[in-house]
Design a protein around this motif. Structure first.
Motif, short mmCIF file in Angstrom:
data_model
loop_
_atom_site.label_atom_id
_atom_site.label_comp_id
_atom_site.label_asym_id
_atom_site.label_seq_id
_atom_site.Cartn_x
_atom_site.Cartn_y
_atom_site.Cartn_z
N GLU A 45 -34.84 48.86 16.73
CA GLU A 45 -35.28 47.82 15.80
C GLU A 45 -36.00 46.71 16.55
OE1 GLU A 45 -31.86 46.53 13.73
OE2 GLU A 45 -31.84 48.22 12.33
N GLU A 46 -36.98 46.13 15.88
CA GLU A 46 -37.71 45.00 16.45
C GLU A 46 -36.76 43.82 16.57
OE1 GLU A 46 -41.10 43.25 18.08
OE2 GLU A 46 -40.81 45.29 17.39
N ALA A 47 -36.78 43.11 17.69
CA ALA A 47 -35.86 41.99 17.89
C ALA A 47 -36.62 40.78 18.41
CB ALA A 47 -34.77 42.37 18.88
N ASP A 48 -36.10 39.61 18.06
CA ASP A 48 -36.64 38.37 18.58
C ASP A 48 -36.45 38.35 20.10
OD1 ASP A 48 -36.59 35.01 17.41
OD2 ASP A 48 -36.86 35.65 19.47
N PRO A 49 -37.49 38.07 20.89
CA PRO A 49 -37.34 38.10 22.35
C PRO A 49 -36.40 37.02 22.87
CG PRO A 49 -39.46 37.16 21.73
CD PRO A 49 -38.86 37.74 20.48
N ASN A 50 -36.05 36.04 22.04
CA ASN A 50 -35.15 34.99 22.47
C ASN A 50 -33.72 35.21 21.98
OD1 ASN A 50 -37.11 32.96 23.71
ND2 ASN A 50 -38.05 33.49 21.77
N ASP A 51 -33.48 36.33 21.32
CA ASP A 51 -32.15 36.64 20.82
C ASP A 51 -31.42 37.48 21.85
OD1 ASP A 51 -29.99 36.79 19.19
OD2 ASP A 51 -31.02 37.79 17.53
N LEU A 52 -30.08 37.62 21.69
CA LEU A 52 -29.29 38.43 22.60
C LEU A 52 -29.07 39.81 22.04
CD1 LEU A 52 -26.61 35.96 23.94
CD2 LEU A 52 -28.80 36.57 24.89
N ARG A 53 -29.92 40.24 21.13
CA ARG A 53 -29.78 41.59 20.58
C ARG A 53 -30.45 42.59 21.51
NH1 ARG A 53 -31.62 39.90 14.44
NH2 ARG A 53 -30.10 38.26 14.20
N TYR A 57 -6.35 40.29 31.32
CA TYR A 57 -6.69 41.36 30.38
C TYR A 57 -7.53 42.44 31.04
CZ TYR A 57 -4.85 38.16 26.91
OH TYR A 57 -4.01 37.34 26.21
N PRO A 58 -7.64 43.61 30.40
CA PRO A 58 -8.44 44.70 30.97
C PRO A 58 -9.90 44.33 31.14
CG PRO A 58 -7.01 45.50 29.19
CD PRO A 58 -6.94 44.01 29.16
N GLN A 59 -10.54 44.98 32.09
CA GLN A 59 -11.98 44.83 32.30
C GLN A 59 -12.70 45.09 30.98
OE1 GLN A 59 -14.84 43.69 33.59
NE2 GLN A 59 -14.49 44.65 35.58
N GLY A 60 -13.77 44.35 30.73
CA GLY A 60 -14.51 44.57 29.50
C GLY A 60 -15.70 43.65 29.40
N THR A 61 -16.57 43.91 28.45
CA THR A 61 -17.79 43.15 28.24
C THR A 61 -17.49 41.90 27.42
OG1 THR A 61 -19.16 45.13 28.35
CG2 THR A 61 -20.11 43.21 27.26
N ILE A 62 -17.87 40.74 27.94
CA ILE A 62 -17.72 39.47 27.22
C ILE A 62 -19.05 39.16 26.55
CG2 ILE A 62 -17.23 37.01 27.43
CD1 ILE A 62 -15.59 37.63 29.91
N ILE A 63 -19.04 39.09 25.23
CA ILE A 63 -20.25 38.83 24.46
C ILE A 63 -20.17 37.41 23.92
CG2 ILE A 63 -21.68 39.55 22.51
CD1 ILE A 63 -20.52 42.34 22.80
N LEU A 64 -21.11 36.54 24.35
CA LEU A 64 -21.08 35.13 23.99
C LEU A 64 -22.36 34.72 23.27
CD1 LEU A 64 -19.64 33.77 27.36
CD2 LEU A 64 -18.38 34.24 25.25
N ARG A 65 -22.33 33.55 22.72
CA ARG A 65 -23.43 33.04 21.90
C ARG A 65 -24.49 32.36 22.75
NH1 ARG A 65 -21.72 30.08 16.30
NH2 ARG A 65 -23.46 30.80 15.02
N ASP A 66 -25.73 32.52 22.36
CA ASP A 66 -26.84 31.83 23.03
C ASP A 66 -26.90 30.41 22.46
OD1 ASP A 66 -29.12 30.84 24.07
OD2 ASP A 66 -30.48 32.27 23.13
N ALA A 67 -26.24 29.48 23.13
CA ALA A 67 -26.16 28.10 22.64
C ALA A 67 -27.29 27.28 23.24
CB ALA A 67 -24.81 27.49 23.00
N SER A 68 -28.44 27.26 22.56
CA SER A 68 -29.65 26.66 23.12
C SER A 68 -29.84 25.21 22.69
CB SER A 68 -30.87 27.47 22.68
OG SER A 68 -30.69 28.83 22.96
#
Length: 455
Positions: free
Chosen positions: A90-98, A328-339
């Motif tokens: 899918e097309e995504a905004d280049p400034n988004d974290l998608r 906690y177990p190893q894992g991916t932390i997904i955070l918000r782009d707070a600009s």
């Protein structure tokens, strides 16, 4: 003096709107969206965001001047030939974290193609200028006063200053980064967005000798180049999506002062009692019975990947990564782009549009692992029940269990409404009743986890 500063601030905002207005990520609050009562007493951080002409070409980072974090991530097998995961393209905004395919416009032409790749992974990186927090002392002083901290408490003041620095260091838009992955493959990340973030889906073209590998920035050793751990996870088996605040980490406050105090002054954040043991139990029980289908590289990773999904800003990544690694177990932390350009954006980002944000990130995780079965864990303080209920309806059969922690004892929280049975019934309307469970003590879930491990 205050009048002059206000004029300068307004001019800076106007310039930002003119040059970067069409690139602003609407999912992260900017200072115009921060409530006036917060903006008046929380410090502006305008110097963090340089004005970048839209015609300027991307530049590689300078190891002598720049600092970069490469966030930890989870690699997933490339879709089998003929199996189309349209969400990945899918097309995504280049400034988004998608996620974005590395071959899309705006990505480096040096990135390898997807031909012959066995794995794909989203690399998210944050770019800063080293030691550029010009206003660190002033902002620290402002917070010390607002939080009524004894100014002779040097240890707390130093802690506030250290945690504030990633919020104040100048970010680097339009930069690229060359990395090495496990010492076997080099790729280029970027260019970074106006908020100093780059995000892209990158193929991996090598066979891993273990369940995880390290990625580091070339010529930028730690601590200035925060490395990344990539965990490999096969297509099938269990996985976990977990909230952080008041689910696994004690926060216990919904008010602005409390959020700032909990974030910047607490010496050692505490895990919710019993949750580290519960997560260790999930890591073991769900691993033992996970399907171990051989993946394209010849490995058979069968541990459940963990995704820690939070509305907290990415500036807290090192702080939260350290907390996770301790408990906690190893894992991916997904955070918000707070600009945002005002520290009030930290509070706003934690309190607004959290469901929409989590809906978006859950959809991203689904695009990576549509064949895994997920356990979703959250709490009653914000929108976790609604977000997980929406995901269960949107992706039938994908979620195998939802656990919501009933939080009590928080001042200013409307517990009667937040913990009302009617709220949960509405959030999980149309979801099989046996799929979701509201708990008070983690020990209540042990037998349920054991049963999941037998499925």
């Amino acid at each position: 003096m205050d009048f002059v500063r206000e004029v300068i601030d307004q001019g800076h905002r106007a310039a930002v709107d003119l040059l970067q207005g069409n690139h602003i990520d609407n999912s992260s609050p900017w200072s115009p969206d921060v409530p006036e009562d917060l903006r008046h007493w929380l410090p502006d951080l305008l110097d963090r965001f340089p004005l970048v002409p839209p015609w300027e070409k991307p530049k590689p980072i300078d190891p002598a001047l720049d600092n970069v974090w490469i966030m930890g991530n989870t690699a997933f097998p490339m879709p089998a030939r003929g199996y189309d995961r349209h969400e990945l393209a899918e097309e995504a905004d280049p400034n988004d974290l998608r996620p974005r395919l590395a071959s899309e416009p705006g990505q480096s032409t040096q990135a390898p193609s997807h031909e012959s790749a066995a794995w794909e992974v989203e690399f998210v990186a944050a770019y800063f200028i080293k030691n550029s927090a010009k206003e660190l002392s002033r902002v620290t002083g402002d917070l010390v006063k607002k939080l009524h901290i004894d100014e002779t408490d040097i240890a707390t003041r130093k802690r506030i200053s250290a945690r504030l620095e990633p919020f104040i260091d100048a970010v680097l838009p339009n930069r690229t980064l060359r990395i090495t992955i496990d010492g076997k493959e080099e790729q280029t990340l970027g260019p970074s967005s106006y908020s100093g973030i780059s995000s892209s889906l990158n193929p991996l073209h090598f066979t891993s000798s273990g369940p995880e590998v390290q990625s580091t920035a070339l010529n930028l050793p730690p601590p200035f180049g925060l490395p990344s751990t990539t965990v490999f996870a096969g297509e099938q088996g269990w996985a976990v999506i977990s909230d952080i605040d008041d689910t696994i980490k004690i926060t216990q406050t919904p008010n602005p002062i409390g959020i700032l105090s909990n974030t910047f002054t607490v010496e050692t954040p505490q895990p919710v009692a019993g949750m580290p043991e519960l997560y260790a139990k999930m890591d073991t029980a769900l691993t033992l019975t996970t399907t171990t289908t051989t993946n394209p590289t010849g490995n058979t990773p069968n541990a459940p990947p963990f995704f820690y999904l939070s509305a907290s800003p990415y500036n807290l990544y090192p702080f939260l990564r350290h907390f996770r690694s301790q408990h906690y177990p190893q894992g991916t932390i997904i955070l918000r782009d707070a600009s945002w350009q005002n520290l009030g954006g930290l509070i706003t980002s934690l309190q607004t549009s959290t469901k929409e944000y989590k809906d978006d990130r859950i959809a991203k995780i689904h695009s990576w692992f549509p064949k895994r079965k997920f356990v979703c864990i959250g709490d009653s303080t914000q929108s976790d029940p609604e977000a997980y209920g929406a995901a269960a309806r949107k992706y039938p059969g994908w979620i195998g269990a939802i656990f919501i922690r009933k939080v009590t004892g928080i001042a200013l929280m409307d517990e009667k409404t937040k913990n009302a049975p009617e709220r949960f019934d509405k959030a999980f309307e149309g979801v099989e009743r046996g799929l979701w469970y509201v708990f008070s003590e983690p020990g209540e879930l042990v037998e349920r986890v054991n049963q999941l491990g037998k499925v």
